[in-house]
Design a protein around this motif. Structure first.
Motif, PDB file in Angstrom:
ATOM      1  N   ALA A   1      17.068 -45.984  49.595  1.00 44.39           N
ATOM      2  CA  ALA A   1      17.578 -44.798  48.893  1.00 44.39           C
ATOM      3  C   ALA A   1      16.552 -44.298  47.886  1.00 44.39           C
ATOM      4  O   ALA A   1      16.307 -43.081  47.770  1.00 44.39           O
ATOM      5  N   ARG A   2      15.949 -45.218  47.168  1.00 41.87           N
ATOM      6  CA  ARG A   2      14.933 -44.842  46.172  1.00 41.87           C
ATOM      7  C   ARG A   2      13.709 -44.223  46.842  1.00 41.87           C
ATOM      8  O   ARG A   2      13.174 -43.203  46.382  1.00 41.87           O
ATOM      9  N   MET A   3      13.244 -44.825  47.926  1.00 39.93           N
ATOM     10  CA  MET A   3      12.068 -44.295  48.613  1.00 39.93           C
ATOM     11  C   MET A   3      12.366 -42.946  49.258  1.00 39.93           C
ATOM     12  O   MET A   3      11.531 -42.026  49.217  1.00 39.93           O
ATOM     13  N   ASP A   4      13.551 -42.812  49.831  1.00 38.41           N
ATOM     14  CA  ASP A   4      13.930 -41.535  50.449  1.00 38.41           C
ATOM     15  C   ASP A   4      13.933 -40.405  49.419  1.00 38.41           C
ATOM     16  O   ASP A   4      13.537 -39.272  49.719  1.00 38.41           O
ATOM     17  N   ARG A   5      14.380 -40.723  48.210  1.00 43.03           N
ATOM     18  CA  ARG A   5      14.414 -39.717  47.166  1.00 43.03           C
ATOM     19  C   ARG A   5      13.000 -39.206  46.848  1.00 43.03           C
ATOM     20  O   ARG A   5      12.780 -38.016  46.666  1.00 43.03           O
ATOM     21  N   VAL A   6      12.051 -40.124  46.816  1.00 41.81           N
ATOM     22  CA  VAL A   6      10.654 -39.716  46.578  1.00 41.81           C
ATOM     23  C   VAL A   6      10.136 -38.878  47.739  1.00 41.81           C
ATOM     24  O   VAL A   6       9.485 -37.845  47.540  1.00 41.81           O
ATOM     25  N   LEU A   7      10.426 -39.300  48.947  1.00 42.48           N
ATOM     26  CA  LEU A   7       9.969 -38.548  50.114  1.00 42.48           C
ATOM     27  C   LEU A   7      10.568 -37.150  50.152  1.00 42.48           C
ATOM     28  O   LEU A   7       9.939 -36.204  50.633  1.00 42.48           O
ATOM     29  N   GLU A   8      11.783 -37.007  49.629  1.00 45.35           N
ATOM     30  CA  GLU A   8      12.412 -35.691  49.596  1.00 45.35           C
ATOM     31  C   GLU A   8      11.786 -34.796  48.540  1.00 45.35           C
ATOM     32  O   GLU A   8      11.501 -33.626  48.795  1.00 45.35           O
ATOM     33  N   HIS A   9      11.553 -35.323  47.321  1.00 45.32           N
ATOM     34  CA  HIS A   9      10.995 -34.431  46.295  1.00 45.32           C
ATOM     35  C   HIS A   9       9.479 -34.297  46.407  1.00 45.32           C
ATOM     36  O   HIS A   9       8.902 -33.310  45.934  1.00 45.32           O
TER      37      HIS A   9
ATOM     38  N   ILE B   1      10.248 -48.509  44.134  1.00 52.76           N
ATOM     39  CA  ILE B   1      10.567 -49.845  44.632  1.00 52.76           C
ATOM     40  C   ILE B   1      10.888 -50.788  43.475  1.00 52.76           C
ATOM     41  O   ILE B   1      11.856 -51.556  43.534  1.00 52.76           O
ATOM     42  N   VAL B   2      10.100 -50.738  42.414  1.00 53.49           N
ATOM     43  CA  VAL B   2      10.374 -51.603  41.270  1.00 53.49           C
ATOM     44  C   VAL B   2      11.711 -51.238  40.624  1.00 53.49           C
ATOM     45  O   VAL B   2      12.471 -52.121  40.199  1.00 53.49           O
ATOM     46  N   LEU B   3      12.029 -49.959  40.558  1.00 49.77           N
ATOM     47  CA  LEU B   3      13.335 -49.554  40.029  1.00 49.77           C
ATOM     48  C   LEU B   3      14.468 -50.163  40.847  1.00 49.77           C
ATOM     49  O   LEU B   3      15.464 -50.635  40.292  1.00 49.77           O
ATOM     50  N   ALA B   4      14.323 -50.156  42.166  1.00 50.40           N
ATOM     51  CA  ALA B   4      15.350 -50.762  43.013  1.00 50.40           C
ATOM     52  C   ALA B   4      15.433 -52.265  42.769  1.00 50.40           C
ATOM     53  O   ALA B   4      16.526 -52.851  42.727  1.00 50.40           O
ATOM     54  N   LYS B   5      14.296 -52.905  42.583  1.00 48.88           N
ATOM     55  CA  LYS B   5      14.290 -54.352  42.366  1.00 48.88           C
ATOM     56  C   LYS B   5      14.847 -54.742  40.992  1.00 48.88           C
ATOM     57  O   LYS B   5      15.342 -55.858  40.818  1.00 48.88           O
ATOM     58  N   LEU B   6      14.780 -53.839  40.041  1.00 55.92           N
ATOM     59  CA  LEU B   6      15.327 -54.141  38.714  1.00 55.92           C
ATOM     60  C   LEU B   6      16.829 -54.416  38.762  1.00 55.92           C
ATOM     61  O   LEU B   6      17.364 -55.114  37.903  1.00 55.92           O
ATOM     62  N   GLU B   7      17.518 -53.864  39.774  1.00 57.44           N
ATOM     63  CA  GLU B   7      18.955 -54.064  39.883  1.00 57.44           C
ATOM     64  C   GLU B   7      19.311 -55.543  40.052  1.00 57.44           C
ATOM     65  O   GLU B   7      20.404 -55.979  39.701  1.00 57.44           O
ATOM     66  N   ARG B   8      18.383 -56.314  40.590  1.00 54.33           N
ATOM     67  CA  ARG B   8      18.622 -57.733  40.874  1.00 54.33           C
ATOM     68  C   ARG B   8      17.798 -58.651  39.963  1.00 54.33           C
ATOM     69  O   ARG B   8      17.894 -59.879  40.044  1.00 54.33           O
ATOM     70  N   PHE B   9      17.008 -58.067  39.099  1.00 50.60           N
ATOM     71  CA  PHE B   9      15.995 -58.842  38.396  1.00 50.60           C
ATOM     72  C   PHE B   9      16.588 -59.870  37.438  1.00 50.60           C
ATOM     73  O   PHE B   9      16.097 -61.003  37.352  1.00 50.60           O
ATOM     74  N   ASP B  10      17.619 -59.532  36.704  1.00 54.29           N
ATOM     75  CA  ASP B  10      18.228 -60.499  35.787  1.00 54.29           C
ATOM     76  C   ASP B  10      18.715 -61.728  36.554  1.00 54.29           C
ATOM     77  O   ASP B  10      18.529 -62.868  36.107  1.00 54.29           O
ATOM     78  N   TRP B  11      19.336 -61.492  37.708  1.00 53.44           N
ATOM     79  CA  TRP B  11      19.789 -62.611  38.542  1.00 53.44           C
ATOM     80  C   TRP B  11      18.601 -63.437  39.014  1.00 53.44           C
ATOM     81  O   TRP B  11      18.640 -64.674  38.999  1.00 53.44           O
ATOM     82  N   GLU B  12      17.531 -62.762  39.427  1.00 45.11           N
ATOM     83  CA  GLU B  12      16.367 -63.482  39.936  1.00 45.11           C
ATOM     84  C   GLU B  12      15.716 -64.342  38.859  1.00 45.11           C
ATOM     85  O   GLU B  12      15.309 -65.481  39.121  1.00 45.11           O
ATOM     86  N   ILE B  13      15.588 -63.801  37.658  1.00 44.00           N
ATOM     87  CA  ILE B  13      14.985 -64.588  36.571  1.00 44.00           C
ATOM     88  C   ILE B  13      15.851 -65.811  36.264  1.00 44.00           C
ATOM     89  O   ILE B  13      15.334 -66.926  36.070  1.00 44.00           O
ATOM     90  N   ALA B  14      17.157 -65.632  36.214  1.00 43.97           N
ATOM     91  CA  ALA B  14      18.048 -66.776  35.979  1.00 43.97           C
ATOM     92  C   ALA B  14      17.898 -67.810  37.086  1.00 43.97           C
ATOM     93  O   ALA B  14      17.844 -69.026  36.825  1.00 43.97           O
TER      94      ALA B  14
END
Length: 366
Positions: free
Chosen positions: A19-27, A236-249
């Motif tokens: 979804a994040r990458m598609d948004r970039v490709l669109e704009h 891509i990093v913005l999308a990965k931030l959604e899971r980052f707190d879990w990953e660090i834990a």
């Protein structure tokens, strides 16, 4: 078994990444598009500093920090000899001289006690590396820097998400620099990086340097480079931030479990120390092997990937040997013969961990 399991992470985040990458490709704003500013704000808030500047790589971040501080010919920068070459490489490319302080034998991080005696009138800054995901002794390094009027640049390529005395890595000094190389704790799908600072003037300098030194279009106020992080990688990093707190834990939990099991199994390795005033996010899960060659052969036969970070200290690298002191860096040379990195990520499975521990246990009882 993957050395770093990016596939499982991708499957968990697939919808958000696309979804994040598609948004970039669109704009179609592939350079400095809106996701760049969005990511910088998200990271700035996370680290708790006034400014975040995304750049093309962790290596670019180091060079831009040095350039923003005016480091150049005639200057010296004190750093560690036990790190990836990019740390010293950028000091030399900036025109300065790297001065190597040896490392602590139990953390492999720069030994703060060795730093102050290396300061000369030419010293411009100190550049510690937060190796393997654990921050160096920034309290002592910052105190030394303050006594001598020096800047501190934290090379936090492996430690984004870690903390020191409750404060985030990258927000501990004049500049914090990190990498979003795919295998890092927070990675993109190519090259990327960021700088962090509370200094308004340094942040402005960094923003200008990353676009060829432009203060506005076609007005080149200072020397710069092509150092931008592209919009797709920021997405891509913005999308990965959604899971980052879990990953660090998970990294912290899995790191503790891995260490406990290796110790209980009597594996022929020594564990790196994690100081009580900080944590470790295990950018690499590294141990000190008793017989590295033997363990590598055993792991290879068992189909278990492994790596050495790093086999040759910078003081012994052909291109940097000229900067080594007569005493060299004996601790760095010693740990370079022993360090061994094992498979690790936030998605490390119970089965994979047990397979590694069992293989090393077999070596211990052979």
């Amino acid at each position: 078994m993957p050395f770093t399991d990016l596939r499982t992470q991708y499957e968990a985040l697939r919808a958000g990444i696309h979804a994040r990458m598609d948004r970039v490709l669109e704009h179609g704003q592939y350079i400095l598009g809106p996701e760049v500013a969005e990511l910088e704000e998200a990271l700035r808030v996370r680290v708790g500093v006034r400014h975040c500047v995304t750049v093309g790589s962790g290596t670019d971040a180091l060079l831009i920090a040095l350039m923003a501080l005016g480091v150049g010919p005639g200057d010296e920068v004190i750093t560690t000899p036990f790190t990836f070459a990019a740390t010293a490489e950028m000091i030399v490319i900036a025109g300065a001289t790297p001065v190597f302080a040896d490392v602590e034998p139990d953390t492999c991080n720069i030994d703060a006690k060795q730093v102050e005696r290396l300061i000369t009138p030419r010293t411009k800054c100190i550049m510690p590396v937060s190796l393997y995901g654990q921050v160096a002794d920034m309290e002592e390094l910052n105190a030394i820097a303050a006594r001598h009027g020096l800047a501190v640049i934290e090379d936090a390529a492996q430690s984004f998400g870690a903390s020191f005395q409750g404060r985030p890595s990258c927000g501990l000094s004049t500049f914090g620099c990190t990498s979003f190389f795919p295998s890092k704790p927070l990675g993109c799908y190519g090259d990327g990086g960021a700088l962090f600072t509370d200094d308004d003037a340094l942040a402005q300098a960094a923003r200008e340097i990353r676009v060829h030194g432009q203060s506005k279009r076609y007005t080149h106020t200072r020397l710069g480079i092509a150092g931008r992080m592209d919009t797709l990688q920021c997405a891509i990093v913005l999308a990965k931030l959604e899971r980052f707190d879990w990953e660090i834990a998970r990294r912290k939990i899995l790191g503790d479990q891995f260490r406990q099991r290796l110790q209980a199994a009597g594996a022929p390795v020594d564990l790196l120390a994690v100081r009580p005033d900080r944590d470790c996010v295990w950018g690499q899960f590294t141990v000190l092997a008793h017989d590295r060659a033997g363990l590598q052969q055993l792991l290879q036969e068992a189909g278990i990937p492994n790596a050495v970070h790093y086999p040759i200290p910078l003081t012994e690298q052909p291109v940097y040997r000229q900067y080594a002191s007569a005493a060299g860096a004996p601790v760095a040379a010693a740990v370079a013969q022993r360090v061994l990195s094992l498979p690790f990520s936030a998605d490390l499975t119970e089965q994979a961990m047990e397979q590694v521990v069992s293989a090393l246990k077999a070596k211990a009882t052979a």
